[in-house]
Design a protein around this motif. Sequence first.
Motif, PDB file in Angstrom:
ATOM      1  N   ALA A   5     -44.023  -0.254  -4.172  1.00 44.39           N
ATOM      2  CA  ALA A   5     -43.689   0.742  -5.198  1.00 44.39           C
ATOM      3  C   ALA A   5     -42.404   1.468  -4.815  1.00 44.39           C
ATOM      4  O   ALA A   5     -42.091   1.633  -3.636  1.00 44.39           O
ATOM      5  N   ARG A   6     -41.646   1.918  -5.847  1.00 39.24           N
ATOM      6  CA  ARG A   6     -40.356   2.566  -5.615  1.00 39.24           C
ATOM      7  C   ARG A   6     -40.439   4.068  -5.852  1.00 39.24           C
ATOM      8  O   ARG A   6     -41.127   4.532  -6.754  1.00 39.24           O
ATOM      9  N   HIS A   7     -39.687   4.812  -5.053  1.00 34.40           N
ATOM     10  CA  HIS A   7     -39.556   6.250  -5.248  1.00 34.40           C
ATOM     11  C   HIS A   7     -38.758   6.507  -6.528  1.00 34.40           C
ATOM     12  O   HIS A   7     -37.848   5.736  -6.861  1.00 34.40           O
ATOM     13  N   PRO A   8     -39.063   7.569  -7.283  1.00 31.91           N
ATOM     14  CA  PRO A   8     -38.308   7.840  -8.519  1.00 31.91           C
ATOM     15  C   PRO A   8     -36.797   7.935  -8.300  1.00 31.91           C
ATOM     16  O   PRO A   8     -36.017   7.471  -9.144  1.00 31.91           O
ATOM     17  N   LEU A   9     -36.355   8.518  -7.193  1.00 28.14           N
ATOM     18  CA  LEU A   9     -34.922   8.631  -6.940  1.00 28.14           C
ATOM     19  C   LEU A   9     -34.290   7.286  -6.591  1.00 28.14           C
ATOM     20  O   LEU A   9     -33.082   7.113  -6.751  1.00 28.14           O
ATOM     21  N   TYR A  10     -35.096   6.346  -6.124  1.00 26.04           N
ATOM     22  CA  TYR A  10     -34.578   5.011  -5.810  1.00 26.04           C
ATOM     23  C   TYR A  10     -34.019   4.351  -7.066  1.00 26.04           C
ATOM     24  O   TYR A  10     -32.922   3.804  -7.075  1.00 26.04           O
ATOM     25  N   GLY A  11     -34.786   4.425  -8.149  1.00 22.07           N
ATOM     26  CA  GLY A  11     -34.342   3.840  -9.407  1.00 22.07           C
ATOM     27  C   GLY A  11     -33.106   4.507  -9.976  1.00 22.07           C
ATOM     28  O   GLY A  11     -32.313   3.883 -10.684  1.00 22.07           O
ATOM     29  N   GLU A  12     -32.904   5.782  -9.643  1.00 19.91           N
ATOM     30  CA  GLU A  12     -31.753   6.517 -10.150  1.00 19.91           C
ATOM     31  C   GLU A  12     -30.454   6.075  -9.470  1.00 19.91           C
ATOM     32  O   GLU A  12     -29.389   6.080 -10.089  1.00 19.91           O
ATOM     33  N   PHE A  13     -30.547   5.678  -8.197  1.00 22.00           N
ATOM     34  CA  PHE A  13     -29.339   5.387  -7.436  1.00 22.00           C
ATOM     35  C   PHE A  13     -29.117   3.907  -7.151  1.00 22.00           C
ATOM     36  O   PHE A  13     -28.028   3.529  -6.719  1.00 22.00           O
ATOM     37  N   VAL A  14     -30.120   3.048  -7.353  1.00 23.36           N
ATOM     38  CA  VAL A  14     -29.996   1.651  -6.931  1.00 23.36           C
ATOM     39  C   VAL A  14     -28.884   0.908  -7.665  1.00 23.36           C
ATOM     40  O   VAL A  14     -28.242   0.013  -7.101  1.00 23.36           O
ATOM     41  N   THR A  15     -28.610   1.278  -8.922  1.00 25.56           N
ATOM     42  CA  THR A  15     -27.522   0.626  -9.662  1.00 25.56           C
ATOM     43  C   THR A  15     -26.172   0.916  -9.013  1.00 25.56           C
ATOM     44  O   THR A  15     -25.325   0.021  -8.886  1.00 25.56           O
ATOM     45  N   ASP A  16     -25.959   2.161  -8.587  1.00 20.61           N
ATOM     46  CA  ASP A  16     -24.719   2.512  -7.896  1.00 20.61           C
ATOM     47  C   ASP A  16     -24.601   1.759  -6.575  1.00 20.61           C
ATOM     48  O   ASP A  16     -23.524   1.283  -6.215  1.00 20.61           O
ATOM     49  N   TRP A  17     -25.710   1.668  -5.832  1.00 18.26           N
ATOM     50  CA  TRP A  17     -25.679   0.950  -4.554  1.00 18.26           C
ATOM     51  C   TRP A  17     -25.335  -0.525  -4.765  1.00 18.26           C
ATOM     52  O   TRP A  17     -24.546  -1.102  -4.012  1.00 18.26           O
ATOM     53  N   SER A  18     -25.932  -1.120  -5.800  1.00 23.11           N
ATOM     54  CA  SER A  18     -25.663  -2.524  -6.089  1.00 23.11           C
ATOM     55  C   SER A  18     -24.201  -2.746  -6.453  1.00 23.11           C
ATOM     56  O   SER A  18     -23.556  -3.701  -5.992  1.00 23.11           O
ATOM     57  N   GLN A  19     -23.647  -1.855  -7.280  1.00 25.01           N
ATOM     58  CA  GLN A  19     -22.241  -1.981  -7.663  1.00 25.01           C
ATOM     59  C   GLN A  19     -21.335  -1.824  -6.450  1.00 25.01           C
ATOM     60  O   GLN A  19     -20.376  -2.598  -6.280  1.00 25.01           O
ATOM     61  N   MET A  20     -21.618  -0.848  -5.601  1.00 23.61           N
ATOM     62  CA  MET A  20     -20.805  -0.655  -4.405  1.00 23.61           C
ATOM     63  C   MET A  20     -20.883  -1.874  -3.494  1.00 23.61           C
ATOM     64  O   MET A  20     -19.865  -2.309  -2.928  1.00 23.61           O
ATOM     65  N   ARG A  21     -22.073  -2.429  -3.338  1.00 26.64           N
ATOM     66  CA  ARG A  21     -22.237  -3.608  -2.471  1.00 26.64           C
ATOM     67  C   ARG A  21     -21.448  -4.791  -3.024  1.00 26.64           C
ATOM     68  O   ARG A  21     -20.773  -5.508  -2.278  1.00 26.64           O
ATOM     69  N   ASP A  22     -21.495  -4.986  -4.338  1.00 25.37           N
ATOM     70  CA  ASP A  22     -20.796  -6.120  -4.959  1.00 25.37           C
ATOM     71  C   ASP A  22     -19.285  -5.962  -4.871  1.00 25.37           C
ATOM     72  O   ASP A  22     -18.569  -6.913  -4.523  1.00 25.37           O
ATOM     73  N   THR A  23     -18.787  -4.770  -5.195  1.00 25.74           N
ATOM     74  CA  THR A  23     -17.332  -4.575  -5.183  1.00 25.74           C
ATOM     75  C   THR A  23     -16.793  -4.588  -3.757  1.00 25.74           C
ATOM     76  O   THR A  23     -15.628  -4.924  -3.532  1.00 25.74           O
ATOM     77  N   HIS A  24     -17.626  -4.233  -2.778  1.00 28.16           N
ATOM     78  CA  HIS A  24     -17.194  -4.327  -1.377  1.00 28.16           C
ATOM     79  C   HIS A  24     -17.138  -5.784  -0.925  1.00 28.16           C
ATOM     80  O   HIS A  24     -16.230  -6.172  -0.185  1.00 28.16           O
ATOM     81  N   ARG A  25     -18.071  -6.603  -1.380  1.00 28.17           N
ATOM     82  CA  ARG A  25     -18.076  -8.007  -0.985  1.00 28.17           C
ATOM     83  C   ARG A  25     -16.944  -8.783  -1.632  1.00 28.17           C
ATOM     84  O   ARG A  25     -16.496  -9.791  -1.093  1.00 28.17           O
ATOM     85  N   GLN A  27     -14.329 -10.508  -4.855  1.00 22.76           N
ATOM     86  CA  GLN A  27     -14.159 -11.213  -6.117  1.00 22.76           C
ATOM     87  C   GLN A  27     -15.250 -12.220  -6.404  1.00 22.76           C
ATOM     88  O   GLN A  27     -15.762 -12.285  -7.522  1.00 22.76           O
ATOM     89  N   ARG A  28     -15.641 -13.024  -5.422  1.00 27.94           N
ATOM     90  CA  ARG A  28     -16.632 -14.070  -5.687  1.00 27.94           C
ATOM     91  C   ARG A  28     -17.941 -13.483  -6.195  1.00 27.94           C
ATOM     92  O   ARG A  28     -18.515 -13.949  -7.187  1.00 27.94           O
ATOM     93  N   VAL A  29     -18.417 -12.435  -5.530  1.00 34.54           N
ATOM     94  CA  VAL A  29     -19.699 -11.829  -5.912  1.00 34.54           C
ATOM     95  C   VAL A  29     -19.593 -11.139  -7.266  1.00 34.54           C
ATOM     96  O   VAL A  29     -20.490 -11.269  -8.107  1.00 34.54           O
ATOM     97  N   VAL A  30     -18.491 -10.429  -7.497  1.00 34.61           N
ATOM     98  CA  VAL A  30     -18.314  -9.731  -8.773  1.00 34.61           C
ATOM     99  C   VAL A  30     -18.280 -10.727  -9.923  1.00 34.61           C
ATOM    100  O   VAL A  30     -18.913 -10.514 -10.969  1.00 34.61           O
ATOM    101  N   LYS A  31     -17.580 -11.840  -9.749  1.00 35.59           N
ATOM    102  CA  LYS A  31     -17.502 -12.828 -10.821  1.00 35.59           C
ATOM    103  C   LYS A  31     -18.837 -13.529 -11.048  1.00 35.59           C
ATOM    104  O   LYS A  31     -19.185 -13.868 -12.187  1.00 35.59           O
ATOM    105  N   GLU A  32     -19.605 -13.727  -9.974  1.00 30.85           N
ATOM    106  CA  GLU A  32     -20.911 -14.369 -10.133  1.00 30.85           C
ATOM    107  C   GLU A  32     -21.863 -13.512 -10.963  1.00 30.85           C
ATOM    108  O   GLU A  32     -22.739 -14.038 -11.645  1.00 30.85           O
ATOM    109  N   LYS A  33     -21.693 -12.190 -10.910  1.00 36.50           N
ATOM    110  CA  LYS A  33     -22.570 -11.303 -11.685  1.00 36.50           C
ATOM    111  C   LYS A  33     -22.262 -11.363 -13.183  1.00 36.50           C
ATOM    112  O   LYS A  33     -23.090 -10.953 -14.006  1.00 36.50           O
ATOM    113  N   GLY A  34     -21.064 -11.851 -13.557  1.00 38.25           N
ATOM    114  CA  GLY A  34     -20.758 -12.107 -14.959  1.00 38.25           C
ATOM    115  C   GLY A  34     -20.588 -10.880 -15.828  1.00 38.25           C
ATOM    116  O   GLY A  34     -19.870  -9.946 -15.516  1.00 38.25           O
TER     117      GLY A  34
END
Length: 443
Positions: A5-25, A27-34
């Motif tokens: 189960a996820r904490h309520p604040l986890y759902g609020e911030f996980v999208t930002d974390w995912s975007q930061m992880r992708d943009t840090h990795r 071009q390849r990862v960003v393009k794969e996300k489409g």
Amino acid sequence: MGVDARHPLYGEFVTDWSQMRDTHRGQRVVKEKGSPYLPPTAGMEADGIANTESVGYKAYVAYRTRAVFPDIVKAAVESMLGVMHHRPPVIELPAAMEELREKATLKNESLEMLLRRVNEEQLITGRLGLLAEVPPGQGATLPFIAMYRAEDVINWDEGTRTGLEVESLNFVALNESEFERQPGDFEWEFVNKYRVLILGDPTTNEAQGEGVYRVGVFSEQGGNPNEDVHVGLDFTEEALMTPAIAGTTMTRIPFVFVNAKDIVTDPEEPPLLGLSNLALTIYRGEADYRQALFMQGQDTLVVIGQATEGDVKHRIGAGASIDLPMNGDAKFIGTDSTGLPEMRSSIENDHTRAGKKAGEFIDETSRSRESGEALKVRVAARTATLNQIALAGAFALQELLRAMAEWMGANPDEVVVTPNTDFVDDRMAGDELAKLMGAKTMG
């Protein structure tokens, strides 16, 4: 009750974390996300982008392929890490913990390397966790440190806020899902795995002062690593074990949250999220600009005065000819290029803004006619965020090491972690030194 189960604040911030992880990795990862990062045009949608054999889908793939994603997030993180660690941190330990200095994790990382990784995660997502673990068995004498990314710290609890009582962490759930090689085989299978840290009675959300720290690992074969699906693994108290060092247990959970500026349980916005958003803005602008350039080079041949009956094909270029009836005409038409300079200028402006955000503004060398004190004031004003990150990361590591010292029976006050916060390279060039010595000689 599911351990995933996820904490309520986890759902609020996980999208930002995912975007930061992708943009840090990059071009390849960003393009794969489409499409989440590069939406298709209305024409591509109309041509049926959902079907991989459609004209719309193939047009979108070409549109995405021509686009360029700038790796400015990764460059910024590397630049800032270099500034933060151009002088090593100072780490003081009691004699009983000296072995941890060079082997602090299961991957044999030193404490200095671990702190660098902590700072890197602070820059990328602004969130992580540090856990002191004990190897299985009864003879453990030295714990080790495990680091968990923001996305892997899925649930936590400090108890119910009542009056002025100090909150105490009584529950943490960690996602340790990974690929594991099958015994006696060379094939790998994904395993859903969750570590649960409990203090006291797991049936209540209050941490009792006399409670004992326990931990349990719950796992299940199968699953898809690319999908965040709750597998619903049930919690059972019988799976919990009590870690001990030389027979000594813990009356607190040896886990520390690390944010960009503090070590509280609540997450905060990643410090470089604005830069990540700007990188995606440049990516979309580049896609449109290069699409327009492509269309400029793809003029359409129009033939006037020729019957369209039958399958008429025309060859163009040197050595080709087009036969037309009397008063017929043939010409190329293309898209208007009026907006190209404005598009190019917009992208250049975005790159300039990104450069200022990315940490390229850090001028750590002294300027002519600028005193050392003025230089330090100027750089300190520009590196306030780095200073906060360095202090928060070092303080979190110090808190965990002190908890480990207490667990081992050592003196926790002997643990001190002092990060480098001097981001000014005040080395003097040879000609400056000669002038200084000449001035000193002349009084």
